[in-house]
Design an enzyme around this catalytic site. Structure first.
Site, PDB file in Angstrom:
ATOM      1  N   TYR A  98       0.835  -1.204   0.000  1.00 22.44           N
ATOM      2  CA  TYR A  98       0.000   0.000   0.000  1.00 22.44           C
ATOM      3  C   TYR A  98       0.870   1.254   0.000  1.00 22.44           C
ATOM      4  O   TYR A  98       0.671   2.182  -0.772  1.00 22.44           O
ATOM      5  CB  TYR A  98      -0.910  -0.024   1.237  1.00 22.44           C
ATOM      6  CG  TYR A  98      -1.834   1.159   1.334  1.00 22.44           C
ATOM      7  CD1 TYR A  98      -3.059   1.153   0.676  1.00 22.44           C
ATOM      8  CD2 TYR A  98      -1.504   2.283   2.085  1.00 22.44           C
ATOM      9  CE1 TYR A  98      -3.917   2.240   0.747  1.00 22.44           C
ATOM     10  CE2 TYR A  98      -2.348   3.367   2.163  1.00 22.44           C
ATOM     11  CZ  TYR A  98      -3.564   3.346   1.502  1.00 22.44           C
ATOM     12  OH  TYR A  98      -4.401   4.421   1.577  1.00 22.44           O
ATOM     13  N   LYS A 180       3.937  29.503  19.906  1.00 23.48           N
ATOM     14  CA  LYS A 180       2.792  28.612  19.702  1.00 23.48           C
ATOM     15  C   LYS A 180       3.320  27.433  18.890  1.00 23.48           C
ATOM     16  O   LYS A 180       3.708  27.592  17.732  1.00 23.48           O
ATOM     17  CB  LYS A 180       1.687  29.343  18.951  1.00 23.48           C
ATOM     18  CG  LYS A 180       0.437  28.509  18.772  1.00 23.48           C
ATOM     19  CD  LYS A 180      -0.682  29.387  18.226  1.00 23.48           C
ATOM     20  CE  LYS A 180      -2.009  28.670  18.127  1.00 23.48           C
ATOM     21  NZ  LYS A 180      -2.003  27.354  17.558  1.00 23.48           N
ATOM     22  N   LYS A 376      -0.815  34.958  15.371  1.00 21.74           N
ATOM     23  CA  LYS A 376      -0.296  34.055  14.340  1.00 21.74           C
ATOM     24  C   LYS A 376       0.703  34.765  13.429  1.00 21.74           C
ATOM     25  O   LYS A 376       0.583  35.965  13.177  1.00 21.74           O
ATOM     26  CB  LYS A 376      -1.464  33.513  13.478  1.00 21.74           C
ATOM     27  CG  LYS A 376      -2.575  32.826  14.268  1.00 21.74           C
ATOM     28  CD  LYS A 376      -2.157  31.505  14.890  1.00 21.74           C
ATOM     29  CE  LYS A 376      -2.195  30.361  13.913  1.00 21.74           C
ATOM     30  NZ  LYS A 376      -3.512  29.866  13.592  1.00 21.74           N
ATOM     31  N   CYS A 499     -29.558  28.975  -3.093  1.00 19.82           N
ATOM     32  CA  CYS A 499     -30.550  28.194  -3.812  1.00 19.82           C
ATOM     33  C   CYS A 499     -31.832  28.203  -2.997  1.00 19.82           C
ATOM     34  O   CYS A 499     -31.814  27.993  -1.785  1.00 19.82           O
ATOM     35  CB  CYS A 499     -30.026  26.772  -3.965  1.00 19.82           C
ATOM     36  SG  CYS A 499     -31.303  25.579  -4.339  1.00 19.82           S
TER      37      CYS A 499
HETATM   38  S1  IVH Z   1      -2.447  27.541  25.647  1.00 12.80           S
HETATM   39  C1  IVH Z   1      -7.196  27.176  26.797  1.00 12.80           C
HETATM   40  N1  IVH Z   1      -0.030  27.659  24.735  1.00 12.80           N
HETATM   41  O1  IVH Z   1      -2.716  25.918  20.176  1.00 12.80           O
HETATM   42  C2  IVH Z   1      -6.230  26.821  25.702  1.00 12.80           C
HETATM   43  N2  IVH Z   1      -1.641  26.510  23.423  1.00 12.80           N
HETATM   44  O2  IVH Z   1      -4.894  27.173  18.805  1.00 12.80           O
HETATM   45  C3  IVH Z   1      -4.854  26.963  26.219  1.00 12.80           C
HETATM   46  N3  IVH Z   1      -0.735  25.532  21.392  1.00 12.80           N
HETATM   47  O3  IVH Z   1      -5.170  23.789  21.437  1.00 12.80           O
HETATM   48  C4  IVH Z   1      -3.873  26.677  25.171  1.00 12.80           C
HETATM   49  N4  IVH Z   1       1.336  26.164  21.672  1.00 12.80           N
HETATM   50  O4  IVH Z   1      -2.841  22.838  21.099  1.00 12.80           O
HETATM   51  C5  IVH Z   1      -1.266  27.215  24.504  1.00 12.80           C
HETATM   52  N5  IVH Z   1       2.174  27.801  24.081  1.00 12.80           N
HETATM   53  C6  IVH Z   1       0.946  27.371  23.858  1.00 12.80           C
HETATM   54  C7  IVH Z   1       0.620  26.623  22.717  1.00 12.80           C
HETATM   55  C8  IVH Z   1      -0.697  26.221  22.533  1.00 12.80           C
HETATM   56  C9  IVH Z   1       0.507  25.508  20.897  1.00 12.80           C
HETATM   57  C10 IVH Z   1      -1.905  24.930  20.728  1.00 12.80           C
HETATM   58  C11 IVH Z   1      -2.812  24.130  21.634  1.00 12.80           C
HETATM   59  C12 IVH Z   1      -4.163  24.739  21.469  1.00 12.80           C
HETATM   60  C13 IVH Z   1      -4.020  25.435  20.164  1.00 12.80           C
HETATM   61  C14 IVH Z   1      -5.000  26.567  20.034  1.00 12.80           C
END
Ligand code: IVH
Length: 756
Positions: A98, A180, A376, A499
């Site tokens: 596959y 992030k 972002k 539609c």
């Molecule tokens: S705090 C209440 N910190 O981003 C939510 N999230 O777009 C608290 N993520 O679901 C999340 N780095 O998977 C937080 N330094 C960071 C992060 C982070 C990546 C991700 C996480 C979250 C998503 C939201």
């Protein structure tokens, strides 16, 4: 960049990116893609002659015509293997065979990108494992983050928070700022310091049990010293660039699956039924937060992260404390400059209020915390040619234009479709008729700029008119539905042409069914997009409305033309489908409401309605009684506006819709909504009104607090009001409450009541 509303376009563009589809053709959730590989164990059958397809070198010598023919053959072979594997539970080729097919397909596409098929097997990744994972309910929901793209949004974030908390502008307010991570989130539950469970985010309430897999990740401690008795650590599983490249190089050598990007590799590696496969994959983990806790970790976010570090977790070393938006932006810029050399993917910077008591006060909106923001990085861009514009008809009848593009690599992902939002967007106007792109329209044959931001569907940002073919014509948007021929109308103020065929339009019918079985709705295993399309078109055992899903087994039993020998179904898969349908005969009220696909009623609204009415019979009684009373009751629910209220009332007033809903409900046991925390709060189930000026918390905070304690907050006093909280300068509402005999309390009594 203008962001016109796009109706259903964002939902129904097929096969846009590798990340968005799995092998069943069902749309996956960002960050939660099913495992990228099939479990081992398929016996070779020799049904496909794959010996001649494994030789990658021979791709170099193919002519274009040969390549095209072979892509066609490969698509068929891979599709047949998928059907055999998923629908029939009877694999016809081995995993290696596959993978070799998929790899050769990818190699030919890489050499001849223009030949990539719209139904290319490369656009499908992974599939839910045969048996699936156990489910784990998170003790505290796993939420997502609100996004920002522009620097100005940081000051707005700060202002919003100050306004909510009633803080003056000159009072210092500290935030943490950290990368992030572009991976997938994981929740680790420690009981008395021992790792008890690990779960993926799933739908935020319930995730998949990946405990055995998480135990194989070196960054995840098995034991914590001096930890609270209960501690849920939250963070991101990711794969470093070097490890990702080595994994893919190894995969290419052995003919195993090659992943599109590190995030898919991390998701595919974590979501393995065999933890030994996960162990062999170099996964890493950054801890950035927590869920349920028996004791607080610290007073600030920074100190809490310090404690996580002391427990043995890796906390991102670029986490800083920043005083205000300017410092936050400076750290964002700093992280942006480091991004290319970090060695792992990040897609922005996350800001969080540092003071945990303030985080607590700020609380959550329905799916995101008020105290955090994801800033972002800008989208990735690329230029390509617009080869065509298709019109898709969505669940609510919206006609959505979809750009068919000459396939192009945008930030590591091949893109061949993009949304064009609506007819104004194509014509170069925004929803108010103002020019966008300086009024440049988009025509078939144009060179267009494509962008992707995070996980979202690709979009067209701009058009290069200087490269426009001389014979390019302005695009004429259809005024009738391409699927059913009914007039397609634009209501005043609506940017979308719809539609008017309603349930007579086959496209609307089938899209509604797809929505009905989708993840947040009935989520019926074995009944995804592809299967719905097949049943919809089947004359012997059709599914044309939701109720018919629940009569399928009965009709199959009565029918001479059994499902099991048709449409790619085997005996086991048919029995499994009937069983999966049976398990959904009992359904929570919110899921039922969301599944109906009523315009404007999304998952959050469905949840609000379920909490408000408690039972289907109460909701039904409201929506089938006087329209005026129903509208009044609906708009009184916090989060439900007049447009949504009208849409609900209209749906139940339409005889066909009502008949379809009633027919469906007759097959189901619809569970009453849970009202969390409602029992032990003094305001649970009560209707409150706030008036006058509160001095110790803002009106917004007071309202959010009351709702979190299970109260309803209304805007005006009526006989239904249980309690009026009168702040300073309360006027006519207080007088009216007194006249109606409603209890009136002041701010201090309110604070005492809620124990603040
Ligand atoms: S705090 C209440 N910190 O981003 C939510 N999230 O777009 C608290 N993520 O679901 C999340 N780095 O998977 C937080 N330094 C960071 C992060 C982070 C990546 C991700 C996480 C979250 C998503 C939201």
């Amino acid at each position: 960049m203008p962001e016109p509303t796009g109706g259903d376009a964002s939902r129904s563009v097929p096969g846009d990116t590798h990340a968005e589809r799995d092998r069943t053709g069902r749309a996956g959730q960002p960050g939660n893609n099913p495992a990228g590989e099939r479990p081992v164990g398929a016996e070779p059958s020799g049904q496909f002659a794959v010996d001649d397809t494994i030789d990658l070198a021979s791709v170099e010598t193919l002519t274009k015509a040969q390549a095209q023919a072979e892509l066609h053959r490969l698509a068929q072979a891979i599709d047949a293997a998928d059907t055999a594997y998923h629908a029939d539970d009877a694999p016809v080729i081995t995993d290696a065979e596959y993978d070799a097919l998929k790899q050769r397909n990818a190699a030919i596409e890489a050499r001849f990108p223009e030949l990539k098929r719209p139904d290319s097997p490369s656009d499908r990744i992974g599939a839910p494992p045969a048996e699936g994972f156990g489910k784990i309910r998170h003790a505290r929901r796993m939420l997502s983050l609100a996004n920002a793209f522009e620097p100005e949004e940081l000051a707005e974030f700060d202002t919003r928070i100050r306004r909510y908390l009633g803080l003056p502008v000159d009072q210092p307010l500290r935030y943490t700022a950290e990368p992030k991570i572009d991976g997938l989130s994981l929740s680790l539950r420690y009981e008395n310091g021992t790792l008890a469970h690990a779960a993926t985010r799933g739908d935020g309430e319930t995730g998949e049990d990946v405990t055995a897999n998480a135990r194989t990740i070196a960054d995840i401690p098995q034991q914590l010293a001096d930890a609270p008795a209960l501690l849920e650590v939250r963070g991101e599983v990711y794969m470093r660039h070097a490890d990702f490249q080595a994994l893919n190089a190894r995969a290419a050598e052995t003919g195993a699956r090659v992943f599109a990007n590190p995030r898919n590799a991390a998701a595919g590696s974590l979501r393995q039924l065999d933890p030994e496969i996960t162990r062999s994959r170099p996964l890493a983990f950054f801890a950035y937060g927590w869920g349920a806790l028996s004791d607080p970790l610290a007073a600030t976010q920074m100190q809490a992260l310090e404690r996580l570090r002391a427990f043995g977790f890796t906390v991102n070393p670029l986490t800083r404390c920043c005083e205000g938006p300017d410092a936050m932006l400076a750290h964002y810029r700093h992280i942006e400059t480091l991004r290319p050399d970090l060695g792992y993917d990040i897609d922005g910077v996350v800001y969080k209020i540092d003071d945990l008591a303030l985080q607590e006060r700020l609380g959550f909106r329905s799916t995101t915390p008020r105290w955090a923001l994801a800033h972002k990085f800008p989208a990735e861009l690329a230029w390509t040619v617009l080869e065509g514009i298709d019109i898709q008809v969505g669940r609510t009848g919206a006609l959505s234009p979809v750009a068919r593009l000459r396939p192009i690599n945008v930030g590591g992902v091949m893109v061949s479709n993009a949304t064009l939002h609506n007819e104004d967007y194509i014509a170069g106007r925004d929803s108010r008729g103002e020019p966008i792109r300086d009024g440049r329209d988009i025509r078939i044959g144009d060179r267009v700029q494509v962008y992707r931001a995070g996980d979202v569907i690709p979009k067209i940002a701009d058009v290069d008119i200087s490269a426009r073919p001389a014979d390019a014509q302005p695009f004429v948007f259809p005024e009738t539905c391409p699927e059913c021929g009914s007039p397609a109308l634009r209501e005043p103020g609506d940017s979308v042409r719809r539609c008017t065929g309603g349930l007579i339009c086959p496209a609307q019918q089938v899209e509604r069914l797809k929505h009905f079985v989708s993840r947040g709705a009935f989520d019926i295993e074995g009944l995804g997009t592809k299967q719905i399309e097949a049943f919809f078109a089947d004359d012997q055992l059709p599914i044309r409305q939701p109720a018919e899903i629940f009569t399928l087994a009965e009709r199959d039993a009565a029918n001479l033309t059994k499902l099991k020998n048709r449409m790619g179904w085997g005996e086991t898969s048919a029995a499994n489908l009937f069983r999966a349908i049976d398990t959904r005969r009992t359904i929570p009220l919110n899921r039922f409401l969301f599944a109906l696909g009523i315009r404007h009623v999304g998952e959050n609204a469905a949840q609000l309605l379920a909490r408000h009415f408690g039972s289907y019979s109460a909701l039904h009684a409201c929506l089938t009684g006087s329209a005026e009373a129903a509208l009044a009751e609906l708009v009184d629910i916090n989060g439900i506006g007049p447009v949504m209220a009208q849409s609900l009332v209209d749906a139940f007033a339409n005889p066909e819709e009502r008949a379809a809903i009633d027919a469906l409900a007759a097959h189901l046991s619809i569970q009453d909504a849970e009202r969390p925390q409602a029992q032990d709060s003094p305001v649970a189930g009560k209707t409150l009104v706030f008036t006058g000026t509160l001095t110790r918390m803002t009106r917004a905070e007071a309202k959010a607090r009351a709702e979190a304690l299970g109260a309803r907050v209304a805007g005006s006093v009526s006989a239904k009001t249980d309690l009026l909280v009168a702040g300073e300068g309360a006027g006519s509402k207080a007088a009216k409450a007194e006249a109606l005999g409603v209890t009136v309390i002041d701010e201090d009594a309110w604070l005492a009541l809620i124990g603040a």
